[in-house]
Design a protein around this motif. Structure first.
Motif, PDB file in Angstrom:
ATOM      1  N   ALA A 110       0.838  -1.194   0.000  1.00  0.00           N
ATOM      2  CA  ALA A 110       0.000   0.000   0.000  1.00  0.00           C
ATOM      3  C   ALA A 110       0.873   1.244   0.000  1.00  0.00           C
ATOM      4  CB  ALA A 110      -0.922  -0.027   1.213  1.00  0.00           C
ATOM      5  N   ARG A 111       0.216   2.387  -0.143  1.00  0.00           N
ATOM      6  CA  ARG A 111       0.921   3.670  -0.173  1.00  0.00           C
ATOM      7  C   ARG A 111       0.287   4.608   0.828  1.00  0.00           C
ATOM      8  NH1 ARG A 111       1.420   7.445  -4.871  1.00  0.00           N
ATOM      9  NH2 ARG A 111      -0.731   6.894  -5.374  1.00  0.00           N
ATOM     10  N   ILE A 112       1.115   5.429   1.443  1.00  0.00           N
ATOM     11  CA  ILE A 112       0.551   6.497   2.264  1.00  0.00           C
ATOM     12  C   ILE A 112       0.280   7.683   1.344  1.00  0.00           C
ATOM     13  CG2 ILE A 112       0.934   8.048   4.211  1.00  0.00           C
ATOM     14  CD1 ILE A 112       1.114   5.278   5.254  1.00  0.00           C
ATOM     15  N   LEU A 113      -0.969   8.096   1.239  1.00  0.00           N
ATOM     16  CA  LEU A 113      -1.319   9.206   0.357  1.00  0.00           C
ATOM     17  C   LEU A 113      -1.188  10.534   1.074  1.00  0.00           C
ATOM     18  CD1 LEU A 113      -4.539   8.509  -1.729  1.00  0.00           C
ATOM     19  CD2 LEU A 113      -2.161   8.555  -2.485  1.00  0.00           C
ATOM     20  N   GLU A 114      -1.615  10.552   2.316  1.00  0.00           N
ATOM     21  CA  GLU A 114      -1.621  11.800   3.063  1.00  0.00           C
ATOM     22  C   GLU A 114      -1.527  11.479   4.544  1.00  0.00           C
ATOM     23  OE1 GLU A 114      -4.252  14.776   1.568  1.00  0.00           O
ATOM     24  OE2 GLU A 114      -4.809  15.419   3.600  1.00  0.00           O
ATOM     25  N   MET A 115      -0.694  12.251   5.237  1.00  0.00           N
ATOM     26  CA  MET A 115      -0.595  12.021   6.673  1.00  0.00           C
ATOM     27  C   MET A 115      -0.687  13.358   7.385  1.00  0.00           C
ATOM     28  SD  MET A 115       2.314   9.968   8.791  1.00  0.00           S
ATOM     29  CE  MET A 115       1.805   8.275   8.826  1.00  0.00           C
ATOM     30  N   THR A 116      -1.621  13.497   8.315  1.00  0.00           N
ATOM     31  CA  THR A 116      -1.730  14.687   9.160  1.00  0.00           C
ATOM     32  C   THR A 116      -1.621  14.193  10.591  1.00  0.00           C
ATOM     33  OG1 THR A 116      -4.090  14.605   9.580  1.00  0.00           O
ATOM     34  CG2 THR A 116      -3.417  15.600   7.483  1.00  0.00           C
ATOM     35  N   PRO A 117      -1.475  15.099  11.546  1.00  0.00           N
ATOM     36  CA  PRO A 117      -1.433  14.650  12.931  1.00  0.00           C
ATOM     37  C   PRO A 117      -2.694  13.873  13.298  1.00  0.00           C
ATOM     38  CG  PRO A 117      -0.800  16.959  12.774  1.00  0.00           C
ATOM     39  CD  PRO A 117      -1.260  16.554  11.413  1.00  0.00           C
TER      40      PRO A 117
END
Ligand code: TPP
Ligand code: MG
Lengths: 583, 186
Positions: B117-124
């Motif tokens: 899988a891929r991380i598309l977006e990471m926020t706190p």
């Protein structure tokens, strides 16, 4: 009197619609005005000398009239109605035309573009509702799109397997202006109405036909639509193949042709139905193996290789599997087959149809047609008397029910396009308006309507249309004071519990008189011929209200879902073809 | 007679790009009481030609009729029937999980490596993970993420291309081009 096709002439969308209809070859439209189509009606006022508008009394009548017009003439029928309720009233007719492959262009007014989707006054989702029951439904929102949309609509409606098309035209598209330019359409990328014939399949089909010992041809309306009547006759005669017809295929071959063996299906003739299950080869042309024709498909034509010729690929193997499926225009396919087939005689086989049919003549028809003195009239008697009196060029239009089946059985056809009836949908109320449309399309042919007392009252208001335009339709109400066809099923399958089928009827002759239409009641056998004589004496509309024996039933009958060779000759009496002594 | 066997079919429909096309196609399923499992709509490799991909559980005789009835629609160019063996297909899934849970679980490595899988977006607050694959693969990741208090999950309709070397739509379009030229000559 066509308008010149000049460019750079600014006209309204409404005028462009009217001119486009003329360019597409229309000279008559059936319709009913209202708010969302007013710009078009305003324009029709100026074009009244070129485009004849028939004002019906209900929009359903407009569609059925256009269907009658189209079926008699082979031309595309045109309807114009308003939005909302007007459009909703055309649904039955569209569905009927779809089932019976009738070319129609139905123009519905629509609310202005800015109101679309907002539940505006008289807005209904016409394209959404009609898409599943039309060949094509399209909304026009800009004036400049109108000519191309009309050209496309006529092309789609009339080519391939014909069908109804809806053009839903927003009011501001009618009001807006455009540079007038009309170009006919003869090509659509996503649509191929004239498939190239596969000569290999034709050769294969011919080989099967030539090897057959018990072949038969089943004709449907596709033969009429493609103008394949001569091709059919030539093929049948050259290869000596008996011909049987579906309800809608009737009149493709004259009733008295030596190879015409009658009608297929639930109330069809003995020869065609019994021999369907004995044939070794069936050539089905422009017909679709409807369940009213096949009965139980698992028990249908067990010994036959089936050659299915149709312009609509989706009909292949839909209900009955074929050995060879020829995707082609019926006329082209029959003409391609002709040089390849040989005459194998089949005399004994051909005679076997007549042998079964003779039993039917004696056991069913003779009973229907020769009643004891003093008994009530039957539908068969009336229809055969009218058929004899009315002569060669007549068109028979029917409603739905016993009147329809009896007309199919007892009217004699001599020319193509002589039987107009609602087959696939079985729409009561079809007959009267369809007869009006048929007469308008063919003013020089006698048009007679056979109608039930129930169905007549479903579109009875169209007597007003007959009055207003003096349409010389000969109306015969086969009046049994019952929803006869339903009564028959209740009689046979529901313990004679006649739930909601007896009808208290008005005085039809006086109703006709109120519309200025002459007519008379007939209740005695002795009155019948003279009354028919008066009805046919001139070109005016006429109504015969004939009192019919309500206990009479349509036979032979194959119960729904039975094998086609399980046939009742009368109540409780099954025909056993192998064990029948010819007295 | 046994009823014909039901299996998952993929139907692809090439059409003109017009309003209401999906409606025209879907009512053909509705009439036969067939449930559309998933659907995707997009451009095709041919300019102006639109492609729908639908999947449904049914038997083959029924589906053959359905596809012919779809193809009969005037706006439809061609329609095809496939089973999974005939096509290469994928779906895309997105997963939204709370970032703190994700980090404390130390699952990121496993998710990216093992599940591809891929991380598309990471926020706190949250992390959006993307995975494309077959349904059972996106399903497996979904199950893996359940323990991390997954907040949202969505899977696209199937997209598919055929394994066949023959491009039937191109052949049809070429035939139609020739037909059109002939009509012009007339
Ligand atoms: C619009 C519509 N409603 C109901 C039916 C069902 N139906 C078929 S035949 C029939 C009876 C027709 O009675 P009538 O018009 O008197 O004709 P008859 O059978 O007596 O000749 C009915 C109700 C139908 N075909 N169409
Ligand atoms: Mg009646």
């Amino acid at each position: 009197m066509k308008q010149d096709n000049i460019t750079n002439q600014r006209i309204s969308g409404a005028e462009a619609l009217v001119r486009s209809l003329l360019e597409a070859g229309a000279d008559t439209v059936f319709g009913y005005p209202g708010g969302a189509i007013l710009p078009v009606y305003d324009c029709l006022y100026d074009y009244a000398d070129r485009l004849r508008h028939i004002l019906v009394r209900h929009e359903q009548g407009a569609v059925h009239a256009a269907q009658g017009f189209a079926r008699v003439s082979g031309r595309t029928g045109v309807v114009i109605v308003t939005s909302g309720p007007g459009a909703a009233n055309v649904i039955t007719g569209l569905s009927d035309a779809m089932a019976d492959s009738t070319p129609l262009v139905v123009v519905t007014g629509q609310v202005g573009q800015q109101y679309l989707g907002s539940d505006a006054f008289q807005e209904t989702d016409v394209v959404g509702i009609t898409q599943p029951i039309t060949k094509w439904a399209y909304q026009v929102r800009r004036a400049e799109d109108i000519p191309a949309a009309v050209a496309r609509a006529f092309y789609i409606a009339s080519t391939g397997r014909p069908g109804p098309v809806v053009l839903d035209i927003a009011k501001d598209a009618q009001i807006g202006t455009l540079d007038w330019l009309y170009e006919p359409v003869n090509f659509i990328r996503s649509y191929n109405p004239s498939p190239e014939i596969d000569t290999k399949l034709i050769a294969e089909a011919a080989e099967i036909i030539n090897a057959a010992t018990r072949p038969m041809i089943l004709v449907g309306q596709g033969v009429t639509i493609s103008g394949a009547e001569d091709a059919l006759r030539n093929l049948a005669e050259k290869a000596s193949i008996p011909v049987c017809s579906t309800l809608l295929g009737l009149s493709a071959l004259p009733s008295d042709h030596r190879l015409m063996k009658g009608m297929l299906g639930m109330h069809g003739n003995l020869g065609p139905n019994i021999n369907t299950n004995r044939a070794d080869v069936i050539v089905a042309v422009g017909m679709r193996f409807d369940d009213r024709v096949t009965g139980n498909t698992e028990l249908y034509a067990p010994d036959a290789k089936i050659i299915h010729i149709d312009i609509d690929q989706s009909e292949f193997d839909k209900t009955v599997r074929s050995t060879v499926a020829v995707h082609a225009d019926a006329r082209e396919a029959l003409e391609a087959l002709l040089p390849l087939v040989t005459d194998a005689g089949h005399n004994e086989w051909i005679d076997s149809f007549d042998r079964h049919n003779r039993v039917e003549d004696r056991e069913v028809a003779a009973v229907e047609l020769n009643r004891p003195e003093g008994s009530k009239l039957t539908m068969g008697e009336v229809i055969s008397r009218v058929s004899e009196a009315i002569g060669d060029r007549a068109v028979a239009v029917t409603d739905v029910g016993q009147n329809q089946m009896m007309s199919a059985r007892y009217f004699r056809f001599t020319r193509p396009r002589s039987f107009i009836t609602s087959g696939g949908l079985g729409t009561m109320g079809f007959g009267l308006p369809a007869a009006i449309g048929a007469k308008i399309a063919a003013p020089h042919r006698q048009v007679c309507l056979f109608c039930g007392d129930g169905g007549f009252q479903m579109t009875i208001q169209e007597l007003g249309t007959i009055m207003q335009y003096g349409v010389g339709v000969k109306m015969i109400i086969l009046n049994n004071n019952f929803l006869g066809n339903v009564r028959q099923w209740q009689n046979l399958f529901y313990n004679r519990r006649f739930s909601q089928t007896p009808m208290l009827n008005p005085d039809f002759v006086r109703i006709a008189a109120a519309y200025g239409i002459c007519g008379e009641d007939v209740s005695e056998r002795e009155q019948l011929d003279a009354a028919i004589g008066r009805m046919l004496a001139d070109d005016r509309p006429y109504l015969l209200n004939v009192r019919i024996d309500e206990t009479d039933m349509v036979f032979p009958m194959i119960p729904a879902g039975s094998a086609v060779d399980r046939i009742f000759l009368s109540e409780g009496r099954i025909y056993n073809p192998d064990n029948w002594s010819e007295q | 007679m046994l009823p014909p066997e039901r299996q998952l079919f993929t139907v692809t429909v090439y059409s003109e790009n017009c309003v209401g096309l999906l409606n025209q196609v879907s009512v053909i399923f509705t009439r036969r009481c067939l449930n559309i499992e998933d659907v995707s709509a997009s451009a095709s490799s041919v300019p102006d030609i639109h492609k729908l991909t639908l999947t449904t559980w049914a038997d083959r005789p029924t589906m053959e009729k359905v596809v012919r009835q779809i193809e009969k629609r005037v706006d439809v160019i061609r329609a095809f029937l496939y089973t999974d063996d005939d096509i290469v297909y994928q779906e895309v899934a997105l997963y939204k999980v709370p970032t703190p849970r994700l980090l404390e679980s130390a699952a990121v490595e496993d998710i990216v490596r093992h599940h591809g899988a891929r991380i598309l977006e990471m926020t706190p607050d949250y992390t959006v993970i993307e995975k494309s694959g077959h349904p059972w693969e996106t399903e497996a990741l979904l199950n893996r993420l359940r323990s991390l208090d997954i907040r949202q999950f969505v899977r696209s309709g199937r997209v598919a291309v055929t394994k066949s070397p023959v491009e039937h739509v191109d052949i049809y379009l070429e035939q139609q081009r020739r037909r059109q030229l002939k009509l012009k000559d007339k």
